[in-house]
Design a protein around this motif. Sequence first.
Motif, PDB file in Angstrom:
ATOM      1  N   ALA A 148       0.897  -0.915   0.035  1.00 52.62           N
ATOM      2  CA  ALA A 148       0.210  -0.110   0.042  1.00 52.62           C
ATOM      3  C   ALA A 148       0.881   1.372  -0.006  1.00 52.62           C
ATOM      4  O   ALA A 148       0.535   2.165  -0.575  1.00 52.62           O
ATOM      5  N   GLN A 149       2.030   1.076   0.575  1.00 50.02           N
ATOM      6  CA  GLN A 149       2.703   2.373   0.754  1.00 50.02           C
ATOM      7  C   GLN A 149       3.408   3.030  -0.747  1.00 50.02           C
ATOM      8  O   GLN A 149       3.464   4.049  -0.780  1.00 50.02           O
ATOM      9  N   PHE A 150       3.738   1.999  -1.403  1.00 49.81           N
ATOM     10  CA  PHE A 150       4.034   2.222  -3.065  1.00 49.81           C
ATOM     11  C   PHE A 150       3.205   2.882  -3.668  1.00 49.81           C
ATOM     12  O   PHE A 150       3.267   3.780  -4.418  1.00 49.81           O
ATOM     13  N   ALA A 151       1.748   2.133  -3.653  1.00 49.93           N
ATOM     14  CA  ALA A 151       0.601   2.567  -4.420  1.00 49.93           C
ATOM     15  C   ALA A 151       0.260   3.788  -3.893  1.00 49.93           C
ATOM     16  O   ALA A 151       0.038   4.864  -4.930  1.00 49.93           O
ATOM     17  N   VAL A 152       0.148   4.062  -2.652  1.00 50.86           N
ATOM     18  CA  VAL A 152      -0.371   5.352  -2.464  1.00 50.86           C
ATOM     19  C   VAL A 152       0.524   6.529  -2.688  1.00 50.86           C
ATOM     20  O   VAL A 152       0.170   7.695  -3.085  1.00 50.86           O
ATOM     21  N   SER A 178      -5.138  31.225  -7.817  1.00 51.91           N
ATOM     22  CA  SER A 178      -4.397  31.335  -6.671  1.00 51.91           C
ATOM     23  C   SER A 178      -3.646  29.905  -6.348  1.00 51.91           C
ATOM     24  O   SER A 178      -4.518  28.877  -5.967  1.00 51.91           O
ATOM     25  N   ARG A 179      -2.300  29.779  -6.603  1.00 48.98           N
ATOM     26  CA  ARG A 179      -1.874  28.509  -6.389  1.00 48.98           C
ATOM     27  C   ARG A 179      -1.625  27.627  -5.447  1.00 48.98           C
ATOM     28  O   ARG A 179      -2.009  26.635  -5.225  1.00 48.98           O
ATOM     29  N   LEU A 180      -1.474  28.709  -4.147  1.00 51.96           N
ATOM     30  CA  LEU A 180      -1.422  27.917  -2.969  1.00 51.96           C
ATOM     31  C   LEU A 180      -2.846  27.045  -2.322  1.00 51.96           C
ATOM     32  O   LEU A 180      -2.883  26.252  -1.964  1.00 51.96           O
ATOM     33  N   ARG A 181      -3.917  28.014  -2.892  1.00 50.74           N
ATOM     34  CA  ARG A 181      -5.209  27.542  -2.620  1.00 50.74           C
ATOM     35  C   ARG A 181      -5.439  26.282  -3.201  1.00 50.74           C
ATOM     36  O   ARG A 181      -5.927  25.177  -2.757  1.00 50.74           O
ATOM     37  N   VAL A 182      -5.002  26.125  -4.479  1.00 53.78           N
ATOM     38  CA  VAL A 182      -5.155  24.963  -5.473  1.00 53.78           C
ATOM     39  C   VAL A 182      -4.350  23.699  -4.995  1.00 53.78           C
ATOM     40  O   VAL A 182      -4.875  22.704  -4.682  1.00 53.78           O
ATOM     41  N   LEU A 183      -3.167  24.005  -4.362  1.00 51.25           N
ATOM     42  CA  LEU A 183      -2.192  23.186  -3.896  1.00 51.25           C
ATOM     43  C   LEU A 183      -3.073  22.536  -2.420  1.00 51.25           C
ATOM     44  O   LEU A 183      -3.065  21.455  -2.063  1.00 51.25           O
ATOM     45  N   ALA A 184      -3.367  23.456  -1.493  1.00 51.51           N
ATOM     46  CA  ALA A 184      -4.067  22.889  -0.516  1.00 51.51           C
ATOM     47  C   ALA A 184      -5.278  22.350  -0.472  1.00 51.51           C
ATOM     48  O   ALA A 184      -5.753  21.106  -0.022  1.00 51.51           O
ATOM     49  N   ALA A 185      -6.085  22.584  -1.634  1.00 49.25           N
ATOM     50  CA  ALA A 185      -7.156  21.539  -1.973  1.00 49.25           C
ATOM     51  C   ALA A 185      -6.938  20.397  -2.411  1.00 49.25           C
ATOM     52  O   ALA A 185      -7.418  19.145  -1.949  1.00 49.25           O
ATOM     53  N   LYS A 186      -5.679  20.334  -3.217  1.00 46.26           N
ATOM     54  CA  LYS A 186      -5.190  18.952  -3.553  1.00 46.26           C
ATOM     55  C   LYS A 186      -4.698  18.141  -2.482  1.00 46.26           C
ATOM     56  O   LYS A 186      -5.321  17.059  -2.361  1.00 46.26           O
ATOM     57  N   PHE A 190      -6.499  14.619  -1.472  1.00 44.66           N
ATOM     58  CA  PHE A 190      -5.653  13.607  -1.577  1.00 44.66           C
ATOM     59  C   PHE A 190      -5.444  12.646  -0.298  1.00 44.66           C
ATOM     60  O   PHE A 190      -5.542  11.665  -0.003  1.00 44.66           O
ATOM     61  N   GLY A 191      -5.061  13.861   0.634  1.00 41.48           N
ATOM     62  CA  GLY A 191      -4.902  13.214   1.940  1.00 41.48           C
ATOM     63  C   GLY A 191      -6.141  12.392   2.554  1.00 41.48           C
ATOM     64  O   GLY A 191      -5.679  11.492   3.091  1.00 41.48           O
ATOM     65  N   LEU A 192      -7.209  12.909   2.553  1.00 40.73           N
ATOM     66  CA  LEU A 192      -8.472  12.238   2.888  1.00 40.73           C
ATOM     67  C   LEU A 192      -8.698  10.762   2.308  1.00 40.73           C
ATOM     68  O   LEU A 192      -8.668  10.028   2.864  1.00 40.73           O
ATOM     69  N   GLY A 233      -2.269   3.069  13.304  1.00 40.52           N
ATOM     70  CA  GLY A 233      -0.740   3.710  12.962  1.00 40.52           C
ATOM     71  C   GLY A 233      -0.185   3.406  11.570  1.00 40.52           C
ATOM     72  O   GLY A 233       0.157   4.154  10.917  1.00 40.52           O
ATOM     73  N   SER A 234      -0.699   2.181  11.081  1.00 37.97           N
ATOM     74  CA  SER A 234       0.184   2.047   9.812  1.00 37.97           C
ATOM     75  C   SER A 234      -0.659   2.568   8.646  1.00 37.97           C
ATOM     76  O   SER A 234      -0.119   3.012   7.748  1.00 37.97           O
ATOM     77  N   GLY A 235      -1.864   2.777   9.084  1.00 33.42           N
ATOM     78  CA  GLY A 235      -2.888   3.574   7.825  1.00 33.42           C
ATOM     79  C   GLY A 235      -2.350   5.039   7.933  1.00 33.42           C
ATOM     80  O   GLY A 235      -2.083   5.563   6.717  1.00 33.42           O
ATOM     81  N   LEU A 236      -2.086   5.486   9.061  1.00 34.26           N
ATOM     82  CA  LEU A 236      -1.766   7.028   9.072  1.00 34.26           C
ATOM     83  C   LEU A 236      -0.218   7.085   8.397  1.00 34.26           C
ATOM     84  O   LEU A 236       0.197   8.020   7.640  1.00 34.26           O
ATOM     85  N   PHE A 237       0.404   5.935   8.737  1.00 31.08           N
ATOM     86  CA  PHE A 237       1.726   6.100   8.185  1.00 31.08           C
ATOM     87  C   PHE A 237       1.916   6.045   6.410  1.00 31.08           C
ATOM     88  O   PHE A 237       2.457   6.912   5.981  1.00 31.08           O
ATOM     89  N   VAL A 238       1.078   5.292   6.227  1.00 33.89           N
ATOM     90  CA  VAL A 238       1.062   5.175   4.531  1.00 33.89           C
ATOM     91  C   VAL A 238       0.356   6.534   3.839  1.00 33.89           C
ATOM     92  O   VAL A 238       0.955   7.151   2.916  1.00 33.89           O
ATOM     93  N   ALA A 239      -0.390   7.299   4.688  1.00 34.92           N
ATOM     94  CA  ALA A 239      -1.210   8.499   4.307  1.00 34.92           C
ATOM     95  C   ALA A 239      -0.074   9.533   4.302  1.00 34.92           C
ATOM     96  O   ALA A 239       0.006  10.374   3.442  1.00 34.92           O
TER      97      ALA A 239
END
Lengths: 337, 311
Positions: A148-152, A178-186, A190-192, A233-239
């Motif tokens: 999963a770590q490689f896929a994510v 507004s590039r920073l806002r685009v990056l933050a949204a991404k 993606f993080g979620l 923890g392992s899920g958070l680690f991968v994220a």
Amino acid sequence: MTGLLAAAHAGLVRHAGPGHGLRLGLLVVVVVIVVVVVLIQRQRRRDRTTMEVASPTASGAGPALATVGLGEPIPPGRYHFTDLVRAEWTKLRTVRSTTWTLLVTVALGLGISAIATAETRSHWASTPSFQHVGFDPTATSLIGIFVAQFAVGALGVLAMSGEYSSGTIRATFSAAPSRLRVLAAKLLVFGLLAVVFAEVVAFASFFLGQALLTSPATHATLSSPGALRAVVGSGLFVAALGLLALGLATMMRFTAAALSTFVGILLVAPLIVQALPTTLSQDIRRFLPDRIGATILTTTGPHNPFAFSPWVGLGVLALYALGVNVVGAILLTRRDA
Amino acid sequence: MIEARGLTKHYGAKVAVDGLTFDVRPGVVTGFLGPNGSGKSTTMRMIMGLDAPTRGSVTVNGQRFGDLRWPLREVGALLEARAFHPGRTARAHLTMLAQTNRLPAHRVDDLLELVGLSAVADQRAGKFSLGMGQRLGIAAALLGDPGVLLFDEPVNGLDPDGIRWVRHLLRGLAGEGRTVFVSSHLMSEMSLTADEVVIIGRGRLIEQTTIEDLLARSAHQFVRVRSPQAAALAPALEREGATLTVEDDGSLSVRGLDAPDVGDVAAALGATLHELSTQSASLEEAFMELTDASIEYRGAATDGPHPAAAP
Ligand SMILES: Nc1ncnc2c1ncn2[C@@H]1O[C@H](COP(=O)(O)OP(=O)(O)OP(=O)(O)O)[C@@H](O)[C@H]1O
Ligand SMILES: [Mg+2]
């Protein structure tokens, strides 16, 4: 062999000849891969045939201009962060590689966890009992995290580098400068997705693995010491690794560069550090993601003195992800798109 | 309305755009002409806030691009042929753009219909031909019904049908009162589409003018006369201020008088005319001449409008 894999193997009992569990697990993995490949091929073929039919229609002169008007006044205010979040979710969702990567990862991750646990079970009776003592059923079942770590990570890289390689980034910034806002949204979207996905893989691997570790083999439950921490923890680690990968792609822009850096950090860095003098190497290794991950997975045995405790390790990894993304954000605003 | 003031872009030592000042007005198609590498695409990227100018500024509707409240609803741009992810469908590409500016979902279908991509809306755009990709780019530019439109070489890779369609589209958009700024390195294409032209060479403005004016001023414009009484006609024309060249085939090339004047002179003499026609050098030649001049000018320039600053 990296620390993460080693940790997952820690309690695994090696024995000559594959057991039934191994055969079963391999079979599942192979079947899933074949099904996925066949589905992709069929979709490809359908694309090709429909395109041939569709091209002529599409190349005819378009209709008159009457429909260009939007017919609604420009709304008050300005484009909002939530608009960007919605758009980023559409972007992530509508690239087909996302779906396939996630599906294949679930299949491979669970398959490998199934292999590891089922094989342990099938050789349980024939292994000396002193090995039973050190067996870590939680870590063994979470071996799927290695996949999963490689896929994510790959998805994180592609979420950003795919915009650059395709030129979509210029369409994106033309619609939302507004590039920073685009990056933050991404990062948010993606993080979620990464957290939810990685946790699903972690919990599913855990439950599948424990179910296969039937008596007399020992198995864990979520209330076993350290088990819940290891799974969550392992899920958070991968994220966190996924966000780190996205940050690398923001910095480097090229898929190949970001992806090989990411893989290098996980696989090559431990080998390089290992080649250093032992005292130095042990001190440095605690900072590497693979040792951090290994510590998170491990629930039995004494704590490795050359490792951060699981939560501190996760914090260190989060700092890496933050640092890389801050550098990426600075470059993003400074550079020409 | 697009206003560029002293717009300059350096890429390292390379000066891609050099002190460009021009206005693009609403209601007409303004061509942006220059040879390959003259800085057209760079200028357009600066208008769209994608590349930061080294010096100078450019505004759209009086605002810096980054300050626009709903960029897609104010400015649409087709900057490169394939600015979409090959793995995403045409519909998905437009949908994600629409969402950034809170445009209604039906807008995506409307635009797919307009550019003739409805039938392939759910196909991956990576499979699109160059022309189809161009159409998707045009759909993206028109998505927010913007008042200002930029097109960088929009007919690249289109078949004759497609070219006619784009020409029609651009003229229609300008006719609706929009600001339409379209680049090309082909003067002939521009002469059919544009009303005004901004001509640049090596990143510098050569001039901003109308197509008509360009045609009229062309040094190559002359009147061709063929007459059995050429010997009598020639001195009469010269008396009226014409400059004559006798061509190999015996015809006269008349400069400095237009065809009606030449006809009047001939009538006064009672001369028979076998041919009386206005010949204009192609705009292409006029353009070549202008841009050639710019290269010489550049070589000699010491006191240009924007002398190189200290750094
Ligand atoms: N990102 C960049 N980095 C370095 N140099 C660049 C960059 N973009 C453009 N240039 C250079 O700047 C000059 C202007 O390029 P530009 O693409 O703007 O020209 P153009 O007028 O659009 O040409 P064409 O008609 O070929 O499209 C060229 O010499 C080009 O090599
Ligand atoms: Mg160009």
